[in-house]
Design a protein around this motif. Structure first.
Motif, short mmCIF file in Angstrom:
data_model
loop_
_atom_site.label_atom_id
_atom_site.label_comp_id
_atom_site.label_asym_id
_atom_site.label_seq_id
_atom_site.Cartn_x
_atom_site.Cartn_y
_atom_site.Cartn_z
N PHE A 197 -39.17 -73.15 -16.84
CA PHE A 197 -40.32 -72.59 -17.56
C PHE A 197 -40.72 -73.51 -18.70
O PHE A 197 -41.90 -73.75 -18.95
CB PHE A 197 -39.96 -71.19 -18.08
N ILE A 198 -39.71 -74.03 -19.39
CA ILE A 198 -39.96 -74.97 -20.49
C ILE A 198 -40.72 -76.20 -19.98
O ILE A 198 -41.63 -76.70 -20.65
CB ILE A 198 -38.62 -75.39 -21.14
N LEU A 199 -40.38 -76.67 -18.79
CA LEU A 199 -41.07 -77.82 -18.21
C LEU A 199 -42.55 -77.50 -17.99
O LEU A 199 -43.43 -78.33 -18.25
CB LEU A 199 -40.41 -78.25 -16.91
N TYR A 200 -42.84 -76.29 -17.51
CA TYR A 200 -44.23 -75.89 -17.29
C TYR A 200 -44.99 -75.78 -18.62
O TYR A 200 -46.16 -76.16 -18.71
CB TYR A 200 -44.29 -74.57 -16.53
N LEU A 257 -51.30 -72.62 -16.02
CA LEU A 257 -51.37 -71.32 -16.67
C LEU A 257 -51.14 -70.20 -15.67
O LEU A 257 -50.48 -69.20 -15.99
CB LEU A 257 -52.73 -71.14 -17.35
N HIS A 258 -51.66 -70.35 -14.47
CA HIS A 258 -51.45 -69.34 -13.41
C HIS A 258 -49.95 -69.17 -13.14
O HIS A 258 -49.46 -68.04 -13.02
CB HIS A 258 -52.17 -69.76 -12.14
N THR A 259 -49.24 -70.29 -13.04
CA THR A 259 -47.79 -70.21 -12.79
C THR A 259 -47.08 -69.53 -13.95
O THR A 259 -46.21 -68.67 -13.74
CB THR A 259 -47.21 -71.62 -12.59
N THR A 304 -42.77 -63.42 -10.81
CA THR A 304 -42.69 -63.40 -9.34
C THR A 304 -42.49 -64.80 -8.77
O THR A 304 -41.69 -64.98 -7.85
CB THR A 304 -43.98 -62.80 -8.74
N ILE A 305 -43.18 -65.79 -9.31
CA ILE A 305 -43.10 -67.15 -8.76
C ILE A 305 -41.71 -67.75 -8.93
O ILE A 305 -41.20 -68.41 -8.03
CB ILE A 305 -44.16 -68.06 -9.42
N SER A 306 -41.07 -67.51 -10.07
CA SER A 306 -39.78 -68.15 -10.35
C SER A 306 -38.69 -67.73 -9.36
O SER A 306 -37.74 -68.48 -9.13
CB SER A 306 -39.33 -67.84 -11.78
#
Length: 257
Positions: free
Chosen positions: A149-152, A168-170, A176-178
């Motif tokens: 998440f930090i990378l995103y 931003l969508h991710t 759910t995506i993770s």
């Protein structure tokens, strides 16, 4: 059952909506022209140089995300209000802006070689800040998904306008995506490292190039690093606010069943 947001949380929701709109806007004429110039410059840089820089960025990010040295010693702030987490985040941002500014001034005053050394050092400072920020909002970086998440968040803060909507969508759908992510090592093999480093460089290049100019390097280095941490702080705090408010809504919906 509607989520009972506090007055502070309601204010943050309004602030986040405005911020999201800014992240999803189309690039203006100046941004498109700037991106075109940067792309032309990147095309002139030999592949060998691109590969070297890419390998450097990949090494720094992977070492940071999957080593244990960057995981904060303090436990995440579980069970505190969003206002309290924001207050802690502001303290951290103030501290890390000073650290980054001091580092930029030191390397900026040291000429071209030290100015170039600032590139990997600053990435480390930024990632360390994001690790601390995650704990301020109650998310443990011992979980590799939190480190992804930090990378995103890092990419969202330092990417071109064209890339921000997908990132931003991710981030908004992280819950759910993770869960569909493969193991950390496999995921890292899917990252386009050259694109990541190029987007990052394009975002910071002008300010960091000025840092190499003799006589003004120290001042510019401090100014550039301070500003880059400010940008990262805004993006990071808003990303974690989104998650906290979503988690609250999910929790209230579960309890109402």
């Amino acid at each position: 059952m509607e989520t009972a947001y506090t007055i502070y949380e309601q204010q943050m929701l309004k602030k986040l909506k405005r911020w999201e709109i800014r992240q999803q806007r189309t690039p203006n004429l100046m941004e498109r022209a700037s991106k075109s110039v940067q792309t032309s410059i990147n095309n002139l840089i030999p592949d060998k140089v691109h590969k070297t820089i890419t390998a450097t960025v990949k090494g720094i990010v992977q070492t940071t995300l999957f080593g244990m040295n960057y995981i904060p010693k303090n436990d995440p702030l579980y069970g505190v209000s969003l206002a309290d987490s924001d207050a802690k985040a502001e303290e951290l941002l103030s501290l890390y802006k000073k650290i980054a500014a001091a580092e930029g001034a030191g390397t900026g005053a040291g000429g071209i070689l030290l100015g170039l050394a600032d590139f990997p050092i600053l990435i480390g400072i930024k990632l360390k800040f994001l690790f601390e920020l995650a704990h301020a909002y109650g998310y443990s970086t011992k979980d590799y998904r939190e480190r992804l998440f930090i990378l995103y968040v890092f990419q969202l803060a330092f990417s071109s306008p064209n890339k921000k909507p997908d990132l931003l969508h991710t981030i908004k759908n992280w819950h759910t995506i993770s869960h569909s992510f493969p193991p950390a090592e496999d995921y890292m093999n899917q990252v386009d490292w050259q694109q990541l480093q190029q987007e990052y460089r394009d975002t910071i290049d002008f300010r960091k190039m000025l840092q190499l100019v003799p006589g003004i390097g120290a001042v510019v280095g401090a100014w550039a690093n301070f500003g880059l941490l400010e940008e990262l702080g805004v993006a990071g705090m808003n990303c974690f606010r989104l998650r906290r408010l979503h988690d609250k809504a999910e929790s209230d919906a579960f309890e109402s069943k």
